[in-house]
Design a protein around this motif. Structure first.
Motif, PDB file in Angstrom:
ATOM      1  N   VAL A 158       0.976  -6.765 -12.755  1.00 55.19           N
ATOM      2  CA  VAL A 158       0.751  -6.996 -10.952  1.00 55.19           C
ATOM      3  C   VAL A 158      -0.190  -7.901  -9.891  1.00 55.19           C
ATOM      4  O   VAL A 158      -1.213  -8.596 -10.694  1.00 55.19           O
ATOM      5  N   PRO A 159      -0.472  -7.612  -8.702  1.00 63.70           N
ATOM      6  CA  PRO A 159      -1.227  -8.693  -8.485  1.00 63.70           C
ATOM      7  C   PRO A 159      -2.738  -8.303  -8.279  1.00 63.70           C
ATOM      8  O   PRO A 159      -3.113  -7.552  -8.794  1.00 63.70           O
ATOM      9  N   GLU A 166      -5.651  -7.942  -3.099  1.00 66.49           N
ATOM     10  CA  GLU A 166      -4.858  -7.257  -2.251  1.00 66.49           C
ATOM     11  C   GLU A 166      -4.728  -8.841  -1.231  1.00 66.49           C
ATOM     12  O   GLU A 166      -3.557  -8.462  -0.518  1.00 66.49           O
ATOM     13  N   ASP A 206      -3.375 -10.509  -2.488  1.00 64.96           N
ATOM     14  CA  ASP A 206      -2.470 -10.709  -2.800  1.00 64.96           C
ATOM     15  C   ASP A 206      -0.966 -10.342  -2.257  1.00 64.96           C
ATOM     16  O   ASP A 206       0.260 -11.109  -3.022  1.00 64.96           O
ATOM     17  N   PHE A 207      -0.883  -9.696  -1.904  1.00 65.02           N
ATOM     18  CA  PHE A 207      -0.047  -8.275  -0.934  1.00 65.02           C
ATOM     19  C   PHE A 207       0.108  -9.684  -0.287  1.00 65.02           C
ATOM     20  O   PHE A 207       0.140 -10.287   0.539  1.00 65.02           O
ATOM     21  N   ASP A 208       1.672  -9.267  -0.271  1.00 62.87           N
ATOM     22  CA  ASP A 208       2.802  -9.837   1.381  1.00 62.87           C
ATOM     23  C   ASP A 208       3.274  -9.201   1.759  1.00 62.87           C
ATOM     24  O   ASP A 208       3.497  -7.908   1.327  1.00 62.87           O
ATOM     25  N   ASP A 209       4.154  -8.998   2.590  1.00 61.84           N
ATOM     26  CA  ASP A 209       5.152  -8.145   3.254  1.00 61.84           C
ATOM     27  C   ASP A 209       6.151  -8.055   2.201  1.00 61.84           C
ATOM     28  O   ASP A 209       6.653  -6.711   2.496  1.00 61.84           O
ATOM     29  N   ASP A 210       7.100  -8.586   1.298  1.00 56.97           N
ATOM     30  CA  ASP A 210       7.297  -8.513   0.663  1.00 56.97           C
ATOM     31  C   ASP A 210       6.797  -7.240  -0.657  1.00 56.97           C
ATOM     32  O   ASP A 210       7.680  -7.528  -2.005  1.00 56.97           O
ATOM     33  N   THR A 211       5.839  -7.036  -0.876  1.00 56.19           N
ATOM     34  CA  THR A 211       4.846  -6.816  -1.713  1.00 56.19           C
ATOM     35  C   THR A 211       5.238  -4.934  -2.220  1.00 56.19           C
ATOM     36  O   THR A 211       5.312  -4.473  -1.134  1.00 56.19           O
ATOM     37  N   GLN A 270       3.612  -2.298  -6.965  1.00 53.64           N
ATOM     38  CA  GLN A 270       2.674  -3.020  -6.921  1.00 53.64           C
ATOM     39  C   GLN A 270       1.885  -3.080  -6.204  1.00 53.64           C
ATOM     40  O   GLN A 270       0.190  -3.367  -6.498  1.00 53.64           O
ATOM     41  N   ARG A 271       1.954  -2.766  -4.988  1.00 54.60           N
ATOM     42  CA  ARG A 271       0.734  -1.999  -4.570  1.00 54.60           C
ATOM     43  C   ARG A 271      -0.391  -1.088  -5.272  1.00 54.60           C
ATOM     44  O   ARG A 271      -1.718  -1.061  -5.499  1.00 54.60           O
ATOM     45  N   TYR A 297      -1.512  -1.902  -8.243  1.00 55.68           N
ATOM     46  CA  TYR A 297      -3.196  -2.852  -8.388  1.00 55.68           C
ATOM     47  C   TYR A 297      -4.125  -2.066  -8.702  1.00 55.68           C
ATOM     48  O   TYR A 297      -5.428  -1.989  -9.031  1.00 55.68           O
TER      49      TYR A 297
END
Length: 311
Positions: free
Chosen positions: A190-191, A194, A196-201, A205-206, A209
């Motif tokens: 997982v990332p 936070e 490391d989150f982007d619009d495609d996460t 995965q969110r 994390y």
């Protein structure tokens, strides 16, 4: 062991060939070593250890009368295995078989009443094991994840064959680097934050994390990394290729209605023969079923009814 007034757990060890695996055995309130009990083996997610969601459900099932075993997979947690953080589907399946081997040596286990279950990737491994491990009489998956499908096709099956082949090519190159003395390459499940989150996460995965990397459920033995060169093993593995042969032993799949991973459970359900059930927990996401009390109680009740009916 004397009869106990409260839930008790015991640290245990068992072998997978030369490796010593660490587990925790949970006992029901009415435990008496002169009696025989049904037992449930519980497999943790890919980024998990026995002290997290696997241990939670082990405790809950023990409260409902089962002896439950949560353990760390080979190469992970407190279990032995080099290289560290290797997540190998074949090893994970053999771990479960060896857990059965361990249970059948205990005089208070009814060897004809052994079930298995898992959470996330652990569910995929438990179901795969049960296909050919006939000592497992019933199997259940919570928020099931098929690591073979996800690594061949990408999450939500968005990858092309070219992308898959690029991963295999990079695995080959990395193995060569490590054979020539470079350090092993580890990547996260997982990332790491936070940031490391982007619009495609994806939602999973969110949520994962938050579960693994914050105070919600972080554990010092859960390090959010796996050996990159193990990706070829994921890609070659098929979780449900013999699922039609599980019958007449039963399959229960439990998944949240909001889980973006629901398609793994739907795929397993489609491939299985009766008796089978796809149980939807309304309003829950994938990770909600790990520790959110309102959902955990609902899932525990369903698991208890299932295992009581079939063990």
């Amino acid at each position: 062991m004397e009869k106990m007034e409260t839930i008790n757990k015991e640290k245990i060890f068992f072998k997978n060939q030369t490796l010593k695996l660490a587990g925790e055995l949970y006992f029901p309130l009415d435990f008496d070593n002169n009696q025989k009990f049904a037992a449930i083996i519980i497999s943790h997610p890919g980024n998990g250890v026995k002290e997290q969601v696997a241990g939670l459900y082990a405790k809950k099932l023990a409260e409902n009368g089962f002896i439950s075993l949560a353990f760390d997979a080979s190469h992970q947690g407190e279990s032995e295995g080099l290289p560290r953080y290797l997540d190998d589907p074949a090893k994970r399946v053999e771990d479960i078989r060896c857990a059965v081997d361990f249970l059948v040596t205990l005089p208070y286990i009814d060897e004809n009443k052994i079930g298995a279950m898992g959470i996330c990737a652990g569910a995929g491994y438990a179901i795969n094991t049960a296909q050919t491990e006939y000592r497992i009489q019933a199997v259940a998956g919570i928020s099931t994840w098929d690591v073979g499908d996800s690594q061949r096709n990408g999450f939500a099956r968005k990858w092309t064959k070219q992308q898959r082949n690029e991963i295999l090519q990079e695995v080959a190159l990395q193995r060569t680097r490590e054979a020539r003395g470079e350090k092993p390459l580890f990547v996260g499940y997982v990332p790491d934050s936070e940031a490391d989150f982007d619009d495609d996460t994806p939602i999973i995965q969110r949520e994962a994390y938050e579960y693994y990397c914050t105070s919600r459920a972080a554990h010092p033995n859960s390090h959010n990394k796996y050996l990159y060169t193990g990706n070829d093993r994921f890609i070659a593995w098929e979780a449900f290729n013999l699922l039609d042969t599980l019958s007449p032993r039963p399959l229960l799949l439990i998944v949240g209605s909001l889980a973006d991973t629901i398609y793994f459970s739907e795929n397993a359900y489609e491939k299985a023969n009766e008796p089978k059930e796809l149980y939807i927990v309304e309003g829950a996401s994938h990770v909600d079923l790990y520790d959110q009390e309102i959902y955990v109680e609902q899932v525990t009740e369903k698991l208890t009814d299932f295992f009581r009916a079939y063990l």
